[in-house]
Write a protein that holds these residues in place. Structure first.
Motif, PDB file in Angstrom:
ATOM      1  N   THR A  80      49.574 -19.092   9.136  1.00 48.37           N
ATOM      2  CA  THR A  80      48.923 -19.688   7.971  1.00 48.37           C
ATOM      3  C   THR A  80      49.933 -20.332   7.034  1.00 48.37           C
ATOM      4  OG1 THR A  80      49.051 -17.546   6.912  1.00 48.37           O
ATOM      5  CG2 THR A  80      47.008 -18.087   8.000  1.00 48.37           C
ATOM      6  N   PHE A 137      52.220 -22.787   5.042  1.00 49.73           N
ATOM      7  CA  PHE A 137      51.964 -24.154   4.581  1.00 49.73           C
ATOM      8  C   PHE A 137      53.245 -24.870   4.190  1.00 49.73           C
ATOM      9  CE2 PHE A 137      51.667 -26.705   0.707  1.00 49.73           C
ATOM     10  CZ  PHE A 137      50.929 -27.779   1.167  1.00 49.73           C
ATOM     11  N   TYR A 189      54.875 -28.620   5.500  1.00 51.09           N
ATOM     12  CA  TYR A 189      54.516 -29.657   4.526  1.00 51.09           C
ATOM     13  C   TYR A 189      55.768 -30.296   3.929  1.00 51.09           C
ATOM     14  CZ  TYR A 189      52.693 -31.827   0.304  1.00 51.09           C
ATOM     15  OH  TYR A 189      52.397 -32.721  -0.685  1.00 51.09           O
ATOM     16  N   SER A 213      47.056 -25.441   8.220  1.00 51.32           N
ATOM     17  CA  SER A 213      47.129 -25.241   6.773  1.00 51.32           C
ATOM     18  C   SER A 213      47.432 -26.554   6.035  1.00 51.32           C
ATOM     19  CB  SER A 213      48.186 -24.197   6.444  1.00 51.32           C
ATOM     20  OG  SER A 213      49.420 -24.568   6.983  1.00 51.32           O
ATOM     21  N   VAL A 215      44.213 -28.374   5.780  1.00 52.65           N
ATOM     22  CA  VAL A 215      43.392 -27.805   4.704  1.00 52.65           C
ATOM     23  C   VAL A 215      43.813 -28.407   3.372  1.00 52.65           C
ATOM     24  CG1 VAL A 215      42.825 -25.698   3.434  1.00 52.65           C
ATOM     25  CG2 VAL A 215      43.023 -25.631   5.917  1.00 52.65           C
ATOM     26  N   TYR A 216      45.115 -28.459   3.160  1.00 55.31           N
ATOM     27  CA  TYR A 216      45.643 -28.996   1.912  1.00 55.31           C
ATOM     28  C   TYR A 216      45.221 -30.456   1.726  1.00 55.31           C
ATOM     29  CZ  TYR A 216      48.943 -30.775  -1.496  1.00 55.31           C
ATOM     30  OH  TYR A 216      49.480 -31.396  -2.587  1.00 55.31           O
ATOM     31  N   LEU A 236      41.674 -30.823   0.796  1.00 56.23           N
ATOM     32  CA  LEU A 236      41.457 -30.370  -0.580  1.00 56.23           C
ATOM     33  C   LEU A 236      41.926 -31.409  -1.588  1.00 56.23           C
ATOM     34  CD1 LEU A 236      40.556 -27.938  -2.272  1.00 56.23           C
ATOM     35  CD2 LEU A 236      42.898 -27.140  -2.237  1.00 56.23           C
ATOM     36  N   THR A 237      43.113 -31.960  -1.388  1.00 53.69           N
ATOM     37  CA  THR A 237      43.680 -32.799  -2.440  1.00 53.69           C
ATOM     38  C   THR A 237      43.445 -34.289  -2.246  1.00 53.69           C
ATOM     39  OG1 THR A 237      45.792 -32.771  -1.321  1.00 53.69           O
ATOM     40  CG2 THR A 237      45.466 -31.146  -3.043  1.00 53.69           C
ATOM     41  N   ILE A 296      36.038 -30.057  -0.945  1.00 55.59           N
ATOM     42  CA  ILE A 296      36.274 -28.619  -1.026  1.00 55.59           C
ATOM     43  C   ILE A 296      35.574 -27.865   0.091  1.00 55.59           C
ATOM     44  CG2 ILE A 296      35.952 -26.600  -2.485  1.00 55.59           C
ATOM     45  CD1 ILE A 296      36.044 -28.623  -4.845  1.00 55.59           C
ATOM     46  N   ALA A 355      37.454 -28.277   3.297  1.00 57.01           N
ATOM     47  CA  ALA A 355      38.715 -27.541   3.227  1.00 57.01           C
ATOM     48  C   ALA A 355      38.471 -26.054   3.433  1.00 57.01           C
ATOM     49  CB  ALA A 355      39.393 -27.782   1.874  1.00 57.01           C
ATOM     50  N   ALA A 356      37.443 -25.528   2.751  1.00 56.41           N
ATOM     51  CA  ALA A 356      37.137 -24.104   2.871  1.00 56.41           C
ATOM     52  C   ALA A 356      36.719 -23.762   4.293  1.00 56.41           C
ATOM     53  CB  ALA A 356      36.050 -23.715   1.883  1.00 56.41           C
ATOM     54  N   ALA A 406      39.805 -23.713   6.446  1.00 52.51           N
ATOM     55  CA  ALA A 406      40.616 -22.525   6.181  1.00 52.51           C
ATOM     56  C   ALA A 406      39.981 -21.295   6.819  1.00 52.51           C
ATOM     57  CB  ALA A 406      40.770 -22.322   4.675  1.00 52.51           C
ATOM     58  N   ALA A 442      41.387 -18.682   9.584  1.00 52.15           N
ATOM     59  CA  ALA A 442      41.415 -17.229   9.410  1.00 52.15           C
ATOM     60  C   ALA A 442      40.736 -16.538  10.589  1.00 52.15           C
ATOM     61  CB  ALA A 442      40.738 -16.854   8.100  1.00 52.15           C
ATOM     62  N   PRO A 468      46.027 -14.987   4.093  1.00 48.82           N
ATOM     63  CA  PRO A 468      46.600 -16.331   4.012  1.00 48.82           C
ATOM     64  C   PRO A 468      46.435 -16.960   2.629  1.00 48.82           C
ATOM     65  CG  PRO A 468      44.841 -16.233   5.660  1.00 48.82           C
ATOM     66  CD  PRO A 468      44.969 -14.877   5.102  1.00 48.82           C
ATOM     67  N   ALA A 469      47.542 -17.415   2.064  1.00 49.55           N
ATOM     68  CA  ALA A 469      47.499 -18.022   0.738  1.00 49.55           C
ATOM     69  C   ALA A 469      46.672 -19.301   0.731  1.00 49.55           C
ATOM     70  CB  ALA A 469      48.924 -18.309   0.265  1.00 49.55           C
ATOM     71  N   ILE A 470      46.654 -20.004   1.856  1.00 51.15           N
ATOM     72  CA  ILE A 470      45.980 -21.310   1.875  1.00 51.15           C
ATOM     73  C   ILE A 470      44.461 -21.151   1.714  1.00 51.15           C
ATOM     74  CG2 ILE A 470      45.809 -21.429   4.414  1.00 51.15           C
ATOM     75  CD1 ILE A 470      46.708 -24.430   2.265  1.00 51.15           C
ATOM     76  N   VAL A 471      43.922 -20.020   2.196  1.00 51.78           N
ATOM     77  CA  VAL A 471      42.488 -19.766   2.017  1.00 51.78           C
ATOM     78  C   VAL A 471      42.194 -19.498   0.544  1.00 51.78           C
ATOM     79  CG1 VAL A 471      40.549 -18.287   2.658  1.00 51.78           C
ATOM     80  CG2 VAL A 471      42.308 -18.798   4.335  1.00 51.78           C
ATOM     81  N   ILE A 513      42.069 -22.527  -2.202  1.00 48.25           N
ATOM     82  CA  ILE A 513      40.917 -23.402  -2.437  1.00 48.25           C
ATOM     83  C   ILE A 513      40.059 -22.943  -3.609  1.00 48.25           C
ATOM     84  CG2 ILE A 513      38.836 -24.360  -1.397  1.00 48.25           C
ATOM     85  CD1 ILE A 513      40.389 -23.953   1.323  1.00 48.25           C
ATOM     86  N   PHE A 549      41.938 -23.120  -6.869  1.00 52.23           N
ATOM     87  CA  PHE A 549      42.098 -24.514  -7.295  1.00 52.23           C
ATOM     88  C   PHE A 549      40.829 -24.984  -8.014  1.00 52.23           C
ATOM     89  CE2 PHE A 549      41.629 -29.089  -6.175  1.00 52.23           C
ATOM     90  CZ  PHE A 549      42.783 -29.569  -6.773  1.00 52.23           C
ATOM     91  N   VAL A 550      39.692 -24.692  -7.400  1.00 48.92           N
ATOM     92  CA  VAL A 550      38.412 -25.098  -8.000  1.00 48.92           C
ATOM     93  C   VAL A 550      38.196 -24.384  -9.332  1.00 48.92           C
ATOM     94  CG1 VAL A 550      35.915 -25.087  -7.689  1.00 48.92           C
ATOM     95  CG2 VAL A 550      37.413 -25.544  -5.743  1.00 48.92           C
ATOM     96  N   PHE A 564      55.901 -22.142  -3.921  1.00 48.89           N
ATOM     97  CA  PHE A 564      55.697 -23.585  -3.965  1.00 48.89           C
ATOM     98  C   PHE A 564      54.226 -24.009  -3.932  1.00 48.89           C
ATOM     99  CE2 PHE A 564      55.257 -27.555  -1.478  1.00 48.89           C
ATOM    100  CZ  PHE A 564      55.678 -28.418  -2.454  1.00 48.89           C
ATOM    101  N   LEU A 565      53.440 -23.447  -3.024  1.00 52.41           N
ATOM    102  CA  LEU A 565      52.071 -23.952  -2.825  1.00 52.41           C
ATOM    103  C   LEU A 565      51.224 -23.914  -4.098  1.00 52.41           C
ATOM    104  CD1 LEU A 565      49.550 -24.804  -1.189  1.00 52.41           C
ATOM    105  CD2 LEU A 565      49.307 -22.449  -0.475  1.00 52.41           C
ATOM    106  N   LEU A 620      49.697 -26.984  -6.371  1.00 53.25           N
ATOM    107  CA  LEU A 620      48.272 -27.195  -6.599  1.00 53.25           C
ATOM    108  C   LEU A 620      47.920 -27.200  -8.087  1.00 53.25           C
ATOM    109  CD1 LEU A 620      46.486 -25.098  -3.861  1.00 53.25           C
ATOM    110  CD2 LEU A 620      46.321 -27.545  -4.211  1.00 53.25           C
TER     111      LEU A 620
END
Lengths: 306, 281
Positions: free
Chosen positions: A241, A243, A247, A260, A263-264, A267-268, A273, A276-277, A280, A284, B121-124, B127, B130-131, B214-215, B219
């Protein structure tokens, strides 16, 4: 009535325990568990950054995101990339960590310096080391390329030829980075275990005339399997997972796109969203499946090794 | 020659080679980083292969600290890291004590929850946070970032501290209780002074995570330059063509140096704290 005071003491202890742990629980619930549940909900909704305020708890649920994410070009290749990156990165970092731990186990002059140096890649900030690698591997002024006959675009070239075989240059570079950066993690764990091993077994093996490789295979390794198995799980989970490393090095280009990073981007740059979710969540789920397979096949074998 | 003598001889040769290779692979890049940071960019482009600069210059550092705003970024990183350490310790000390000493409902489940957070996982997580932060208008604020770092490190610090608290003899605590200490004052006056190494190790661990992360910084803070952390600042400026690589290498040194100093000052403590659980687990 003699039991009542004992019970209240026990109750007191229980209450004190709960109140002492509650700040920890509150923050993990608020910043980890609740957001996770929300992420699952978002994956089933048509949520974009513009309409996010309108998608409530009882909003419209749909499987569209998953269909979209899975059928989108590049999804399966990014999943394969992730898997290759993770397995190779995990394996290499553990093997190098093991070699390092064995080599640095006994005393020698300057050991403290070497040990400290070996740990820096793991401790240093990822942004600094990624940028450092980028600079070292730069085709114009990077130090590595000045030593080569022909400059290689390590981080921007998807495929290159090596001895007549096609090799994924950027992906291999990213894997090498992963191994370089995380072998100290394996090194630390394995060294700690090595130093806790009882010396008698090894000495007995020497007396019995076992050669160094035999001692490694029959005396040392059997006692390290537990640590190696734990390391494989930890590193697999963290790498799968991951990133920032990919990146920062390639931005996901040149055949190194991992899930990952996708996903980013969803999202950006797309502000999508829901997708992206969903992506992700797929990541998982694959992680859990791979872990289950691993534990099913390897954890059992590990028990016999003990 | 017997197999044993052959293998021993081979290892006697191989071991120094391996040690040297490891040392070069890890030390050389950082040495390169430092030498590039004190070079002139013209010299680098003309002679990229040379390892030692002909003329030293510190203009790169002046440039990166003042013109590129790294002083501000350093301040932000320091605020984030120090606040994360302080609050994380404040929260995890009672928590770790409770898990180590007290029997309460759900004690076992707490363990599982923490392991899950550690492996999560941080990436999950990125999201929904962020919202949420966008909706609350917390994007661009350091407080939001600190909150995330606390939540991500508290489970691990509780685990690290718990292992240590369990080694504090119960009898000492009981003696304090007999002398009239309440539970909190026992923790404050007896357990914490005895646990200084563990507190140092966990504090450093949190500091490292918060300084290096960093992540989430990317964000949450990317739109607002004045609240960039050093990591974010370096990654953002590395993409632009106007800033010479040597200046950015100075930035890398500035980013790396604090953490390396902190680490070397406490290597033994930290490695023992981090791997303490490995043997049991």
């Amino acid at each position: 009535m003699s039991r009542t005071p004992a019970r209240t003491l026990r109750q007191q202890e229980g209450r004190a325990g709960l109140s002492l742990i509650s700040p920890t629980l509150v923050i993990t619930l608020a910043v980890v568990v609740v957001p996770l549940l929300w992420a699952i909900m978002l994956a089933f909704q048509d949520a974009r950054l513009i309409n996010i305020r309108r998608t409530g708890v009882f909003g419209h649920y749909t499987l569209e995101n998953f269909g979209y994410v899975v059928s989108e070009p590049g999804f399966w290749s990014s999943l394969v990339n992730t898997l290759v990156y993770t397995v190779a990165g995990t394996g290499l970092s553990i093997v190098i960590g093991l070699v390092a731990a064995l080599a640095l186990r006994d005393r020698f002059r300057g050991r403290t310096l070497v040990r400290a140096s070996v740990l820096i890649p793991y401790v240093a900030p990822v942004v600094a080391v990624a940028f450092l690698w980028e600079t070292m591997l730069n085709p114009q002024y990077g130090i590595v390329n000045t030593w080569l006959r022909e400059p290689i675009a390590f981080l921007t070239q998807a495929k290159g030829e090596f001895l007549g075989v096609q090799v994924p240059v950027a992906l291999l570079t990213v894997i090498a980075f992963e191994a370089w950066r995380y072998f100290p993690f394996a090194f630390l764990f394995i060294l700690a275990r090595l130093q806790a091993l009882p010396g008698e077994l090894d000495e007995a093996a020497v007396v019995d005339g076992a050669t160094p490789t035999q001692r490694f295979r029959y005396v040392i390794m059997p006692q390290l399997w537990r640590t190696v198995a734990l390391l494989s799980v930890l590193r697999f989970v963290f790498t799968f997972t991951k990133f920032d490393d990919v990146y920062l090095l390639t931005g996901g280009g040149a055949g190194t796109e991992v899930v990952s990073v996708r996903v980013y981007n969803f999202l950006t740059s797309r502000d999508d969203i829901g997708a992206a979710a969903a992506q992700a969540l797929v990541l998982a789920v694959f992680l859990v499946v791979f872990l289950a397979i691993y534990l099913r096949f390897f954890a059992g074998g590990e028990r016999e090794q003990r | 020659m017997s197999r044993d003598r052959f293998e021993r001889g081979l290892l006697r040769v191989l071991r120094p080679v391996v040690i040297l290779a490891l040392f070069l692979a890890t030390a050389f890049p950082f040495l390169y980083m430092v030498t590039l940071s004190v070079r002139d960019i013209q010299e680098l482009i003309l002679d990229p292969g040379s390892l030692w600069p002909e003329r030293f210059t510190l203009d790169t550092y002046v440039d990166v600290l003042t013109r590129q705003g790294f002083l501000t970024f350093m301040r932000n990183s320091a605020i984030v890291a120090v606040a994360s350490v302080a609050v994380t310790l404040l929260i995890s000390i009672p928590g770790a004590y409770a898990v180590a000493r007290l029997r309460f409902f759900g004690r076992r489940q707490v363990h599982f929850l923490f392991l899950a957070v550690y492996l999560f996982p941080a990436i999950v997580l990125a999201i929904p946070l962020f919202v949420l932060f966008t909706m609350l208008g917390l994007r661009g604020s350091l407080a939001g970032l600190i909150l995330v770092y606390i939540a991500q490190t508290v489970p691990v610090t509780v685990y690290m501290l718990r292992n240590y608290f369990e080694t504090v003899p119960r009898s000492v605590e009981e003696a304090a209780a007999i002398d009239g200490c309440t539970r909190l004052s026992t923790i404050w006056r007896v357990v914490l002074p005895l646990s200084k190494p563990a507190l140092m190790a966990t504090g450093l661990y949190v500091f490292m995570i918060a300084w290096n992360e960093f992540l989430f910084a990317l964000l949450f803070l990317v739109d607002k330059r004045e609240s960039w952390t050093v990591s974010l600042g370096l990654s953002q400026l590395a993409g632009s063509i106007e800033i010479p690589t040597t200046v950015l290498m100075a930035g890398s040194v500035v980013l790396t140096l604090p953490i390396v100093i902190v680490f070397f000052a406490s290597e033994r403590l930290l490695t023992e704290g981090l791997t303490a659980g490995a043997e049991k687990g």
